[in-house]
Design a protein around this motif. Structure first.
Motif, short mmCIF file in Angstrom:
data_model
loop_
_atom_site.label_atom_id
_atom_site.label_comp_id
_atom_site.label_asym_id
_atom_site.label_seq_id
_atom_site.Cartn_x
_atom_site.Cartn_y
_atom_site.Cartn_z
N PHE A 232 0.83 -1.20 0.00
CA PHE A 232 0.00 0.00 0.00
C PHE A 232 0.87 1.26 0.00
N ALA B 227 2.33 1.96 -3.34
CA ALA B 227 1.32 2.51 -4.24
C ALA B 227 1.08 3.98 -3.92
N ALA B 228 0.96 4.29 -2.62
CA ALA B 228 0.71 5.68 -2.23
C ALA B 228 1.86 6.57 -2.67
N VAL C 179 1.58 7.33 -6.27
CA VAL C 179 0.58 8.37 -6.52
C VAL C 179 1.17 9.74 -6.25
N ALA C 180 1.87 9.86 -5.11
CA ALA C 180 2.46 11.15 -4.75
C ALA C 180 3.48 11.59 -5.79
N LEU D 287 1.68 12.84 -8.84
CA LEU D 287 1.13 14.17 -8.57
C LEU D 287 2.23 15.21 -8.66
N THR E 270 6.29 13.41 1.86
CA THR E 270 5.51 12.20 1.60
C THR E 270 6.29 10.97 2.04
N LEU F 62 5.02 8.38 4.93
CA LEU F 62 4.78 6.96 4.65
C LEU F 62 5.66 6.09 5.54
N PHE G 284 -9.00 2.64 -0.76
CA PHE G 284 -7.64 2.95 -1.21
C PHE G 284 -7.47 4.45 -1.41
N VAL H 43 -4.96 6.81 0.72
CA VAL H 43 -3.91 7.60 0.08
C VAL H 43 -4.09 9.07 0.43
N VAL I 57 -2.77 9.71 3.92
CA VAL I 57 -1.33 9.69 4.20
C VAL I 57 -0.56 10.75 3.44
N ILE I 58 -1.09 11.19 2.30
CA ILE I 58 -0.38 12.26 1.59
C ILE I 58 -0.69 13.57 2.31
N PRO I 59 0.36 14.25 2.77
CA PRO I 59 0.16 15.44 3.59
C PRO I 59 -0.71 16.47 2.88
N LEU J 72 0.05 20.27 0.09
CA LEU J 72 -0.63 20.11 -1.20
C LEU J 72 -1.57 21.28 -1.45
#
Lengths: 328, 321
Positions: free
Chosen positions: A10, A13-14, A17-18, A21, A300, A304, B134, B138, B141-143, B147
């Motif tokens: 997980f 994966a996160a 994504v970060a 982005l 990030t 994590l 999910f 996400v 956990v992403i600050p 952002l």
């Protein structure tokens, strides 16, 4: 084991994504991202070397090529060159600011954790007492005062009116940084107000969550049993109730530490403290994408990592989780 | 009759007569019986009235010069003037309009998204739940704040409404997670099965059967996200990411800091907005205390407990505290 692997999956994966982005953010901007990126260098460099830098920093080719180049550069630890403090690498600035932030926010987090947990324990144990009825609402209210307000009030009261503490900066600029008493004393002295403003706000959160967890636990049968056995109040409080109530708090402490490198943006601005928050803000104002992206990525990553550590800590501290690894 | 005498002696006689409240629904009764929640609600009401009544409460415009710069508070300008000669009291009142509106709207929007997403994930389960969970995890956990800052910085000088929208779009994660967990617990109850057997459509089951059973969680989520939105909006504007020409509590602080108001001794330019934000935060926290107790009965104060314990002690009976 399966649990850990699933969590690891997980987090990967996160992170992906970060990363994505992070890659797209400057490219979603109106106009040519490379032009914005290098606009501050114009005049200082020839058109030729600008083109060369565009290529070097991955702003030509298809979007997919750029993305691959971006990831490859990251794997080499290359965050790009700061356009504001050219030609300093962004990673160098990040490390410098991260040091100050780690000190300031790290110490503040630990302090508020210890104080808040003790307050919460006491409030739950002596529930409805004077201490509980006064400090619980007051602490939680302090939690709802924005950092800007608390920092400004402290600055006004203790730095401007009473003149007990300096107005800002991390140390006296007349001193040479080093591991000597004079310099470290100056660092401590300068950190009092920023620390205080961070701690005052954070105590309430720990206080309330410890108190509420404790109150729920104190209604459990095993506490009644401990009482029936005639154990002393202190023993029940520390060895039975508080110990179990600490579990969720330790998890959130680990999670909070992940955010330490987010910096205390507002506090750092008010006290002119050279931490990550202040650097990030300056980078945003000057559109220094290399720094912003680096900071977001660093943050990030630590968040994590902190999540992973929290998972492992839980597994280590709570035997119930080890038996049922299906809890995700 | 003897029982009643004892109640009078212990001061418990007025407990069961809640008067008019007696007929109110239980959660409302708990709320209104708690001084903290009522006090918070009153403060919030007062602030709202002050914000809405701004045109009648002050004659000065908030965004134009109305006197000499940096006048200290006096009879005309109750809270003095800013460096630009704008009336601080007027700014405070009109700023309340923007700050409260944005905070409440962002809180409501985030709660709406969180509740809907959380209920769908919990109710339908399966693949949909996997995907939503999910995304929520996400997002958690992403600050968020960095952002938001980055997003806000891309929109040049974001208006308060834009900031509110960004906050709502990033602030629904916790609500969604809590609502999902609660929906999972309710989903398999008999009354849901009954509704399903009666062929009620899914949206009716969600809205009419599941939602009412977790209303206190929804309200608590709303209060918490509103606090977050009001503070975050003020913070973002304070560091200069908002539209500096808008009048909000955040921009008042921003201009005060820009003009070094505190350093030159013009405390009245900054401190009133500080206290306004503190008051709003305090009011919402007070409300949340009470809502929390409705959601979690174990936290509820046991009525008359002290008097009863003292009485039992006096009788020589063993009592734990």
């Amino acid at each position: 084991m399966r649990f850990i692997l699933r969590r690891l999956g997980f987090y990967c994966a996160a992170f992906a994504v970060a990363l994505t982005l992070n890659f797209f953010i400057p490219r979603l901007m109106p106009g040519d991202p490379a032009a914005t990126l290098f606009v501050s260098l114009r005049g200082r460099m020839s058109q030729q070397s600008l083109d060369a830098m565009r290529a070097a920093y991955g702003f030509d080719g298809s979007l997919w090529d750029q993305f691959v180049a971006y990831v490859i550069r990251l794997l080499h630890g290359d965050l790009g060159v700061s356009t504001v403090n050219f030609p300093q690498p962004a990673s160098e600035m990040l490390l410098y600011a991260a040091g100050w932030t780690l000190f300031l926010v790290g110490v503040a987090t630990l302090l508020s954790f210890v104080v808040g947990i003790l307050f919460g324990m006491l409030a739950a144990w002596r529930r409805g007492s004077f201490f509980d009825t006064l400090f619980t609402p007051v602490n939680v209210m302090l939690n709802a005062f924005t950092p800007a307000v608390v920092a400004l009030l402290l600055l006004y009261g203790f730095a401007l009116q009473l003149e007990w503490f300096p107005l800002g900066r991390a140390y006296n600029i007349d001193l040479e940084p080093g591991w000597n008493m004079a310099f470290m004393g100056s660092v401590l002295y300068h950190s009092v107000l920023p620390l205080a403003s961070l701690v005052i706000i954070a105590i309430g959160g720990w206080h309330l969550s410890m108190r509420n967890t404790m109150i729920n636990l104190l209604n459990e049968d095993y506490i009644t049993l401990a009482r029936a056995k005639g154990l002393s109040g202190r023993r029940i409080l520390f060895r039975y109730a508080a110990r179990n109530a600490m579990l969720p708090q330790i998890t959130s402490l680990a999670l909070t530490f992940g955010f330490v490198l987010g910096g205390a943006l507002i506090t750092e601005v008010v006290f002119n403290y050279p931490g990550l928050g202040k650097f990030t803000l300056a980078a945003i104002e000057k559109r220094d994408y290399a720094f912003i992206q680096g900071q977001l990525l660093l943050l990030t990553f630590t968040v994590l990592l902190a999540n992973l550590i929290a998972d492992l800590l839980n597994l280590l501290l709570d035997p119930r989780l080890r038996d049922r690894s299906e809890l995700a | 009759m003897k029982l009643h005498d004892l109640q009078v002696e212990l001061g418990l006689d007025n407990l069961q007569t809640d008067g008019l409240l007696h007929r109110a629904p239980a959660p409302l009764r708990v709320f209104l019986a708690d001084k903290r929640g009522v006090a918070g609600l009153l403060i919030l009401l007062l602030l709202t009235v002050a914000a809405l009544g701004a045109p009648w409460l002050t004659e000065f415009p908030p965004d134009r010069m109305s006197a000499m710069p940096h006048l200290p508070p006096d009879g005309d300008h109750w809270l003095g003037t800013t460096r630009m000669g704008k009336d601080v009291f007027a700014q405070l009142l009109y700023g309340a309009q923007a700050s409260l509106t944005v905070g409440l709207l962002a809180g409501a929007l985030a709660t709406l998204i969180g509740v809907f997403v959380g209920m769908c994930a919990g109710y339908f389960g399966g693949r949909l739940d996997d995907v939503i969970s999910f995304i929520v995890n996400v997002a958690l956990v992403i600050p968020a704040l960095p952002l938001i800052i980055v997003i806000a910085s891309f929109v040049d000088s974001a208006s308060p409404m834009v900031i509110g929208l960004v906050l709502a779009a990033t602030g629904w994660g916790w609500t969604a997670r809590i609502i999902r967990a609660q929906t999972l617990q309710i989903r398999h109850k008999d009354f849901i099965l009954a509704a399903q057997l009666l062929n009620e459509p899914w949206w009716r089951i969600l809205a009419a059967h599941i939602l009412p059973n977790m209303l206190s969680l929804v309200v608590s989520g709303f209060v918490l996200t509103t606090i977050y939105a009001i503070l975050a909006e003020a913070g973002l504007e304070f560091i200069g990411l908002g539209d500096p020409s808008a009048v909000t509590w955040g921009t008042i602080l921003f201009w005060g800091q820009q003009n070094s108001a505190l350093q030159v001794g013009a405390w009245w330019e900054i401190l009133p907005a500080c206290f306004a934000i503190m008051l709003t935060g305090a009011a919402l926290v007070l409300i949340n205390f009470t809502v929390d107790e409705i959601a979690n009965p174990l936290l509820r104060k046991r009525r008359g407990e002290k008097a009863v314990i003292a009485y039992l002690r006096k009788k020589g009976l063993p009592v734990n505290d």
